[in-house]
Design an enzyme around this catalytic site. Structure first.
Site, PDB file in Angstrom:
ATOM      1  N   SER A 144      45.291  41.884  45.849  1.00 16.34           N
ATOM      2  CA  SER A 144      44.628  40.586  45.742  1.00 16.34           C
ATOM      3  C   SER A 144      45.484  39.549  46.452  1.00 16.34           C
ATOM      4  O   SER A 144      46.702  39.722  46.595  1.00 16.34           O
ATOM      5  CB  SER A 144      44.473  40.200  44.268  1.00 16.34           C
ATOM      6  OG  SER A 144      44.064  38.851  44.123  1.00 16.34           O
ATOM      7  N   TYR A 157      48.330  38.576  35.888  1.00 17.19           N
ATOM      8  CA  TYR A 157      47.500  39.223  36.907  1.00 17.19           C
ATOM      9  C   TYR A 157      48.236  39.259  38.247  1.00 17.19           C
ATOM     10  O   TYR A 157      48.281  40.297  38.918  1.00 17.19           O
ATOM     11  CB  TYR A 157      46.177  38.484  37.049  1.00 17.19           C
ATOM     12  CG  TYR A 157      45.255  39.077  38.089  1.00 17.19           C
ATOM     13  CD1 TYR A 157      44.628  40.300  37.859  1.00 17.19           C
ATOM     14  CD2 TYR A 157      45.012  38.426  39.298  1.00 17.19           C
ATOM     15  CE1 TYR A 157      43.787  40.858  38.808  1.00 17.19           C
ATOM     16  CE2 TYR A 157      44.177  38.973  40.246  1.00 17.19           C
ATOM     17  CZ  TYR A 157      43.563  40.191  40.000  1.00 17.19           C
ATOM     18  OH  TYR A 157      42.731  40.742  40.955  1.00 17.19           O
TER      19      TYR A 157
END
Length: 247
Positions: A144, A157
């Protein structure tokens, strides 16, 4: 890539929706043979049928929880038993229940570590020995842009996605010349990933975000492009953002 490069065998986790489902369609269109994995067997069954109907693809599926190492090993074993080999692993399964650290959602922190980090490691472990023995293979880890930048409420995250990038780079150096390693780092994409968010403040922030997310098919095309590069060419990292995303 391998003796089966015209119709490579691909194991794809997180295949039941979003980037995973879009990637399954894109790779099936390109002639890949697929083993689809996710927890939702009903969605996998429907997807496999779609791939056969729309693309004439050979697609199997197996319900798999990537946090369970034995289930991931069984997924790889089932793939080898049917197809005879594994050419590509796409570690796509992931969760993103964002929240500020002060909110103390420790169960969600554990879930992100288990799925986003351990799930990637179990996938690598399940296929790496065979790829090294056959001296070919391709491992694609979906990370990501949060693995490049840290945002408020993204701390855990982002840490998991930084870990995916670190694992991938270590794997690349350890296996260079034998296994290709690719990191795909998407920006904002219109998927179910945000459905796991429970923190009301983060939910509200996403509702008010002035950003046009990418469609999953955009990431799927990037994955297919990396796979289809000639033998000896390794696409090591791809970042794909909406053009109006700042970071």
């Amino acid at each position: 890539m391998s003796p089966s490069e015209n119709h490579p065998v691909v194991v794809l986790t997180g295949a039941s929706s979003g980037i995973g489902a879009a990637t399954a369609h894109t790779l099936a269109e390109g002639g890949c043979r697929l083993m689809l994995a996710a927890r939702r067997a009903d969605r996998l069954r429907d997807l496999a049928a779609e791939l056969a109907d729309q693309h004439g693809a050979e697609a199997l599926y197996r319900a798999t929880d990537v946090t369970d190492r034995e289930q991931v090993m069984a997924l790889a074993d089932a793939t080898r038993k049917h197809f005879g080999r594994i050419d590509v692993l796409i570690n796509n399964a992931g969760v993103m229940p964002l929240s500020p650290l002060a909110a103390g959602h420790v169960g969600e922190w554990e879930q992100m570590v288990d799925v986003n980090i351990k799930g990637v490691l179990w996938g690598i472990h399940a296929v790496l020995g065979d790829m090294l023995e056959q001296k070919s293979g391709h491992i694609i880890n979906v990370a990501s842009v949060a693995g490049h930048w840290v945002y408020p409420a993204f701390s855990v995250y982002s840490a998991t996605k930084w870990a995916v990038r670190a694992i991938s780079e270590g794997l690349r150096q350890e296996t260079r010349g034998k296994v290709r390693v690719t990191i795909i780092s998407p920006g904002a994409v219109a998927t179910e990933l945000t459905d796991s968010i429970t923190d009301e403040g983060v939910i509200e922030a996403f509702k008010n975000a002035d950003l046009t997310p990418l469609e999953p098919e955009t990431i799927a095309r990037a994955i297919r492009w990396a796979i289809e590069q000639p033998a000896g060419v390794a696409v090591n990292e791809v970042i794909v953002r909406p053009s109006d995303q700042e970071r």
